[in-house]
Design a protein around this motif. Structure first.
Motif, PDB file in Angstrom:
ATOM      1  N   PHE A   1       0.799  -0.915   0.234  1.00 29.70           N
ATOM      2  CA  PHE A   1       0.138   0.218  -0.553  1.00 29.70           C
ATOM      3  C   PHE A   1       1.002   1.366  -0.613  1.00 29.70           C
ATOM      4  N   TYR A   2       0.400   2.223  -0.260  1.00 31.64           N
ATOM      5  CA  TYR A   2       1.069   3.937  -0.339  1.00 31.64           C
ATOM      6  C   TYR A   2      -0.103   4.123   0.567  1.00 31.64           C
ATOM      7  N   GLU A   3       0.572   5.064   1.978  1.00 34.68           N
ATOM      8  CA  GLU A   3      -0.097   5.948   2.610  1.00 34.68           C
ATOM      9  C   GLU A   3      -0.533   7.171   1.156  1.00 34.68           C
ATOM     10  N   ILE A   4      -1.417   7.817   1.747  1.00 35.76           N
ATOM     11  CA  ILE A   4      -2.233   9.106   1.335  1.00 35.76           C
ATOM     12  C   ILE A   4      -2.029  10.823   2.070  1.00 35.76           C
TER      13      ILE A   4
ATOM     14  N   ASN B   1       2.299  18.942  -8.085  1.00 37.20           N
ATOM     15  CA  ASN B   1       3.536  18.321  -8.216  1.00 37.20           C
ATOM     16  C   ASN B   1       3.949  16.907  -7.774  1.00 37.20           C
ATOM     17  N   ARG B   2       4.874  16.382  -8.232  1.00 36.47           N
ATOM     18  CA  ARG B   2       4.885  15.088  -8.206  1.00 36.47           C
ATOM     19  C   ARG B   2       5.403  14.634  -6.598  1.00 36.47           C
ATOM     20  N   VAL B   3       4.595  13.484  -6.344  1.00 34.10           N
ATOM     21  CA  VAL B   3       5.139  13.765  -4.549  1.00 34.10           C
ATOM     22  C   VAL B   3       5.641  11.892  -4.364  1.00 34.10           C
ATOM     23  N   LEU B   4       6.999  11.692  -4.487  1.00 39.98           N
ATOM     24  CA  LEU B   4       7.942   9.715  -4.641  1.00 39.98           C
ATOM     25  C   LEU B   4       7.363   9.564  -3.368  1.00 39.98           C
ATOM     26  N   ARG B   5       7.327   8.432  -2.640  1.00 39.03           N
ATOM     27  CA  ARG B   5       6.806   7.744  -1.492  1.00 39.03           C
ATOM     28  C   ARG B   5       6.882   6.102  -1.622  1.00 39.03           C
ATOM     29  N   GLU B   6       7.547   5.626  -0.961  1.00 40.47           N
ATOM     30  CA  GLU B   6       8.238   4.711  -1.085  1.00 40.47           C
ATOM     31  C   GLU B   6       7.121   4.071  -0.154  1.00 40.47           C
ATOM     32  N   PRO B   7       5.794   2.467  -0.979  1.00 39.01           N
ATOM     33  CA  PRO B   7       5.209   1.521  -0.088  1.00 39.01           C
ATOM     34  C   PRO B   7       5.094   1.040   0.805  1.00 39.01           C
ATOM     35  N   TYR B   8       4.459   0.362   1.680  1.00 44.13           N
ATOM     36  CA  TYR B   8       4.918  -0.514   3.068  1.00 44.13           C
ATOM     37  C   TYR B   8       3.887  -1.832   2.484  1.00 44.13           C
ATOM     38  N   LYS B   9       4.424  -2.782   2.989  1.00 42.50           N
ATOM     39  CA  LYS B   9       2.915  -4.128   3.265  1.00 42.50           C
ATOM     40  C   LYS B   9       2.815  -4.197   4.453  1.00 42.50           C
ATOM     41  N   ALA B  10       1.892  -4.295   4.295  1.00 41.15           N
ATOM     42  CA  ALA B  10       1.174  -4.763   6.134  1.00 41.15           C
ATOM     43  C   ALA B  10       0.966  -5.364   6.251  1.00 41.15           C
ATOM     44  N   ASP B  11       1.073  -6.017   7.324  1.00 41.83           N
ATOM     45  CA  ASP B  11       0.725  -7.425   8.383  1.00 41.83           C
ATOM     46  C   ASP B  11       0.090  -8.210   8.267  1.00 41.83           C
ATOM     47  N   ILE B  12      -1.255  -7.692   7.228  1.00 42.27           N
ATOM     48  CA  ILE B  12      -2.909  -8.877   7.102  1.00 42.27           C
ATOM     49  C   ILE B  12      -3.148  -9.566   7.034  1.00 42.27           C
ATOM     50  N   ASP B  13      -3.161 -10.855   6.508  1.00 41.39           N
ATOM     51  CA  ASP B  13      -3.459 -11.302   5.108  1.00 41.39           C
ATOM     52  C   ASP B  13      -5.019 -11.864   5.488  1.00 41.39           C
ATOM     53  N   ALA B  14      -5.298 -11.492   4.520  1.00 39.31           N
ATOM     54  CA  ALA B  14      -7.204 -11.956   3.735  1.00 39.31           C
ATOM     55  C   ALA B  14      -7.684 -12.587   5.133  1.00 39.31           C
ATOM     56  N   SER B  15      -6.938 -14.121   5.254  1.00 34.34           N
ATOM     57  CA  SER B  15      -8.050 -14.679   6.365  1.00 34.34           C
ATOM     58  C   SER B  15      -8.491 -14.428   7.254  1.00 34.34           C
ATOM     59  N   ASP B  16      -7.910 -13.085   8.053  1.00 36.97           N
ATOM     60  CA  ASP B  16      -7.563 -12.251   9.119  1.00 36.97           C
ATOM     61  C   ASP B  16      -8.686 -11.582   9.282  1.00 36.97           C
ATOM     62  N   THR B  17      -9.241 -11.933   8.058  1.00 34.14           N
ATOM     63  CA  THR B  17     -10.759 -10.593   7.998  1.00 34.14           C
ATOM     64  C   THR B  17     -11.794 -11.969   7.968  1.00 34.14           C
ATOM     65  N   GLU B  18     -11.040 -13.022   7.486  1.00 34.69           N
ATOM     66  CA  GLU B  18     -13.350 -14.088   7.639  1.00 34.69           C
ATOM     67  C   GLU B  18     -13.248 -14.110   8.878  1.00 34.69           C
ATOM     68  N   LYS B  19     -14.740 -15.093   8.963  1.00 31.14           N
ATOM     69  CA  LYS B  19     -15.473 -15.188  10.231  1.00 31.14           C
ATOM     70  C   LYS B  19     -14.888 -16.763  10.724  1.00 31.14           C
ATOM     71  N   GLY B  20     -14.095 -17.124   9.803  1.00 34.77           N
ATOM     72  CA  GLY B  20     -14.288 -18.878   9.814  1.00 34.77           C
ATOM     73  C   GLY B  20     -15.400 -19.519  10.091  1.00 34.77           C
ATOM     74  N   THR B  21     -15.245 -20.386  11.204  1.00 34.23           N
ATOM     75  CA  THR B  21     -17.112 -21.247  11.709  1.00 34.23           C
ATOM     76  C   THR B  21     -17.373 -20.253  12.881  1.00 34.23           C
ATOM     77  N   TYR B  22     -16.714 -19.354  13.121  1.00 38.00           N
ATOM     78  CA  TYR B  22     -17.602 -18.373  14.459  1.00 38.00           C
ATOM     79  C   TYR B  22     -18.988 -17.816  13.784  1.00 38.00           C
ATOM     80  N   PRO B  23     -20.272 -18.255  14.559  1.00 35.27           N
ATOM     81  CA  PRO B  23     -21.679 -17.591  13.774  1.00 35.27           C
ATOM     82  C   PRO B  23     -21.471 -16.112  13.449  1.00 35.27           C
ATOM     83  N   HIS B  24     -20.486 -15.192  14.679  1.00 33.79           N
ATOM     84  CA  HIS B  24     -20.337 -13.402  14.383  1.00 33.79           C
ATOM     85  C   HIS B  24     -18.590 -13.288  14.546  1.00 33.79           C
ATOM     86  N   TYR B  25     -18.485 -12.188  13.819  1.00 32.88           N
ATOM     87  CA  TYR B  25     -17.146 -11.835  14.186  1.00 32.88           C
ATOM     88  C   TYR B  25     -17.215 -11.398  16.056  1.00 32.88           C
TER      89      TYR B  25
END
Ligand code: M6R
Length: 596
Positions: A203-206, A227-251
């Motif tokens: 991601f790039y922070e804006i 004016n053009r802004v040059l910015r380094e992106p960063y890697k987020a330490d979450i992955d898609a599975s962290d945002t899933e409910k899995g077997t739980y009925p609710h988050y």
């Protein structure tokens, strides 16, 4: 609150935008919409209500490689199809989604847009009409967007499609969160990382007042002056599975049960190679050397701050004041020479906190943010950040972020000056274990919720000292998801007026985890019981009596809120479940409150 997502690339955008919108659902919304650029046409579908409504009414044959989507939490104009985003300019050349509030929309209508017919009641429509007006005046699209940005007062994250260039996605930001996501052969924008996490974690922070021009191969960031802004992106330490409910009925249930793990994770994140507590020495020194610590927060984070004050004063002898962010500006305390401002915010995006941060930075004071979201606005803009390491919290009702906030605050206080020689790590380990045993007892909490709460119109949580602060959070949990009107009350204060509300059967839940208040709170329980209240006690084992409903294994009294909140979270959960409420997305609420 509102969320936006945009994509330009090579895949069918419909699926990607809908997936992004579903990931943004947790922020809270009342309508949703999508625009897809399809062979020089811009197809729009928008609906009141859930994203599932949108899915149902979408034309399945439409496809395209450029699209934008929006979840709306109504501010200007009632939640209905017409006011939902996207909005289009009169000629339909420009299509736009907006998160934020434009304060000078009236003024802009009069100044530039006389004679233009508006179709909605939103402030957003002014933005898209202004872009069209400036392009009509001869400006390039880029200049017209930047010109529009310079005219707007207020907050905005924008995603814009120009139907005359189906390869470019435009975006802009001021005071409202926006990230750009970098992919292979595609690029995205979103209100947060979650909206894009199924596709990228780069991601790039804006920053505020930045403008973006995005194609499938490039993300170009510009200042409002071009004016053009040059910015380094960063890697987020979450992955898609962290945002899933899995077997739980609710988050919410998943997040309640993750709390023991989060406490252990915090201990590992805040320890050195020898297993001793470790926090960036600059942060520790800033707290140590300030005259007074000011904790600024809202909602649950404010309640964590109240517990934090006890840590800083009792463990580290550091004078501390806790102030609701939205009240700070009107009631700014007389400040000492060297205050330190600490912002507690799960999301790191809360506009009320940000307003204070901006103010105290202008005044030249040092700032520290305690947040769960790396790269969030409050984190970027404060001098230092402490992360909660709780993992994404999706349910609107905050649970694991609250206990994570308290745990990190206890470590910080002990690092600053451990005057009571408390072994925080040892005590937190006990807490994590106790949390597990409390979670194992959830069937009991369900029974209590059924017996005491489901059929009640109102409820009280009462306690003294630390227990009172815990009661404030316990009552917020219950009211926000079950809609039972609940008050967290100082047990000793009831008799000064509020006891008049106690009737036959009114549920009163008392919390007793502190030895010095045990007997007094028990007297207060008797007072309400004699007036007909249905009482229930949550207590620590060494202070418990036979009739207490929920008994918590003995933990350190200072850290007891970390354990005592678990049954309260479950009581709220089951009361809401049994009443058939939407547990993860309670009515009227938003996860990330990005307007003041
Ligand atoms: O993201 P923040 O911690 O700054 O959010 C503050 C409040 O909006 C938040 O804690 C709210 O009270 C929760 N819904 C409570 O469960």
């Amino acid at each position: 609150m509102c969320g936006i997502v945009g994509y330009v690339g090579f895949e069918d955008v419909k699926k990607i935008i809908l997936c992004g919108l579903e990931k943004l659902e947790y922020r809270g919304y009342d309508s949703a919409g999508i625009a897809i650029a399809d062979n020089n046409n811009v197809y729009i579908c928008k609906e009141k209500g859930r994203i599932s409504n949108l899915r149902e009414c979408m034309d399945g044959t439409v496809s395209g490689k450029l699209g934008i989507g929006h979840t709306r939490w109504a501010t200007h104009g009632v939640p209905n199809k017409i006011n939902s985003h996207p909005h289009q300019s009169s000629s339909k050349r420009f299509t736009l989604v907006h998160n934020g509030i434009i304060e000078n929309e009236e003024e802009l209508r009069h100044k530039y847009l006389n004679g233009i017919k508006f179709t909605s009641d939103t402030d957003t429509e002014v933005i898209v009409q202004l872009i069209e007006k400036f392009v009509g005046d001869g400006e390039s699209v880029e200049l017209a967007i930047r010109h529009t940005m310079s005219e707007l007062k207020g907050s905005y994250a924008l995603a814009i499609i120009d139907s005359e260039d189906m390869n470019t996605l435009y975006a802009a930001k001021n005071k409202t969160p926006l990230l750009a996501g970098k992919g292979e052969g595609f690029n995205m924008i979103g209100s947060d990382a979650m909206a894009m996490i199924n596709y990228t974690n780069i991601f790039y922070e804006i920053e505020d007042k930045e403008f973006l021009k995005i194609t499938r191969d490039s993300i170009e960031i510009y200042t409002i002056y071009g004016n053009r802004v040059l910015r380094e992106p960063y890697k987020a330490d979450i992955d898609a599975s962290d945002t899933e409910k899995g077997t739980y009925p609710h988050y919410m249930m998943k997040e309640i049960e993750e709390q023991p793990f989060v406490i252990r994770k915090i201990m590992s994140e805040y320890s050195d190679d020898n297993g001793n507590m470790y926090i960036d020495p600059e942060i520790v020194e800033n707290v140590r050397s300030c005259d007074k610590l000011y904790i600024i927060a809202c909602g649950t984070s404010y309640h964590a701050g109240l517990i934090g004050k006890q840590f800083f004063e009792k463990i580290a002898a550091k004078p501390t004041e806790v102030i609701i962010a939205s009240e700070f500006i009107y009631n700014m305390p007389l400040l000492p020479e060297n205050p330190l401002f600490m912002f507690i915010s799960q999301s790191g995006e809360t506009a009320d906190c940000r307003a204070v941060l901006v103010k105290v930075k202008e005044m030249g004071y040092k700032t520290l943010t305690l947040t769960n979201v790396k790269g969030s606005t409050l984190s970027r803009e404060a001098d230092n950040t402490l992360l909660l390491h709780a993992g994404p919290e999706i349910a609107v009702a905050s649970t694991k972020a609250y206990t994570a906030q308290i745990a990190v605050l206890s470590i910080l206080a002990a690092m600053v000056d451990n005057r009571v020689n408390i072994d925080i790590f040892k005590e937190l380990s006990k807490i994590a274990y106790t949390m597990e045993t409390l979670c194992d007892d959830k069937d009991n909490y369900r029974e209590f919720a059924e017996k005491y709460l489901v059929n009640s119109r109102n409820c009280f949580y009462i306690g003294r000292s630390m227990d009172y602060y815990l009661c404030l959070e316990a009552s917020l949990k219950l009211k926000e998801i079950s809609y039972i009107q609940t008050e967290g009350f100082a047990a000793g204060e009831l008799k000064h007026g509020t006891i008049a509300l106690i009737e036959q059967g009114t549920p009163v839940i008392a919390v007793i985890t502190q030895e010095n208040i045990n007997l007094n709170t028990r007297s207060n329980i008797k007072e309400v019981k004699t007036r007909g209240a249905a009482t229930m006690v949550i207590s620590l084992r060494r202070l418990s009596q036979e009739t207490d409903a929920i008994v918590i294994d003995d933990v350190n009294e200072l850290l007891s809120p970390l354990a005592a909140i678990i049954p309260a979270q479950y009581l709220a959960y089951y009361a809401a479940l049994l009443k058939g409420c939407d547990i993860d997305k309670p009515r009227n609420l938003a996860k990330s409150v990005t307007v003041e």
